[in-house]
Design a protein around this motif. Structure first.
Motif: not given
Length: 125
Positions: A12-40
Motif C-alpha cells: 500500500v501507499q503511505a496514508g492507506d489502511s490495511l486490516r490484518l486477520s489472524c484465525a486460530a484453530s485447535q486453541l481455547t482462543f477465548s482464554t488467551y491474550t492475543m498479540g501482534w508483533f512485527r519484524q522488518a
C-alpha cells in the motif's frame, strides 16, 4: 495442533489502511491474550499490540498508538489489527501470537506460546 494463520497483508501507499486477520484453530482462543508483533529486515522483532481474552483491555506500542486498533471476535477465533495512516516505517512482516497469560498484556515475545507464519506489509512513500 494449534495453528495461527495471518492474512490481509499487502503493498500500500503511505496514508492507506490495511486490516490484518489472524484465525486460530485447535486453541481455547477465548482464554488467551492475543498479540501482534512485527519484524522488518535487519531489525529485531518488536511488539505492536495486545488484547486480553475479554477484549476489554488493549495495549499498543507507542509507534502505532492512535493509528492501529487491535480487536478480537472470540466466536470466530479471530484477532484483527486495523492499521490506518500507514507509514513506510510500518513496513515489516506481521505476526500474530497467543499467550496463555490471558489476564495480562505481555509485550515480550517469549511470553507468547504460539505464533503464526506472518503476513508481509509493505508501505511505499
Amino acid at each position: 495442533q494449534v495453528q495461527l494463520v495471518e492474512s490481509g497483508g499487502g503493498v500500500v501507499q503511505a496514508g492507506d489502511s490495511l486490516r490484518l486477520s489472524c484465525a486460530a484453530s485447535q486453541l481455547t482462543f477465548s482464554t488467551y491474550t492475543m498479540g501482534w508483533f512485527r519484524q522488518a529486515p535487519g531489525k529485531e522483532r518488536e511488539f505492536v499490540a495486545a488484547i486480553r481474552w475479554t477484549g476489554e483491555n488493549t495495549h499498543y506500542a507507542d509507534s502505532v498508538k492512535g493509528r492501529f486498533t487491535i480487536s478480537r471476535d472470540n466466536a470466530k477465533n479471530t484477532v484483527y489489527l486495523q492499521m490506518n495512516s500507514l507509514k513506510p516505517e510500518d513496513t515489516a512482516k506481521y505476526y500474530c501470537a497467543a499467550s496463555p497469560l490471558g489476564g495480562l498484556l505481555p509485550t515480550t515475545g517469549s511470553l507468547y506460546r504460539y505464533w503464526g507464519q506472518g503476513t508481509q506489509v509493505t508501505v511505499s512513500s
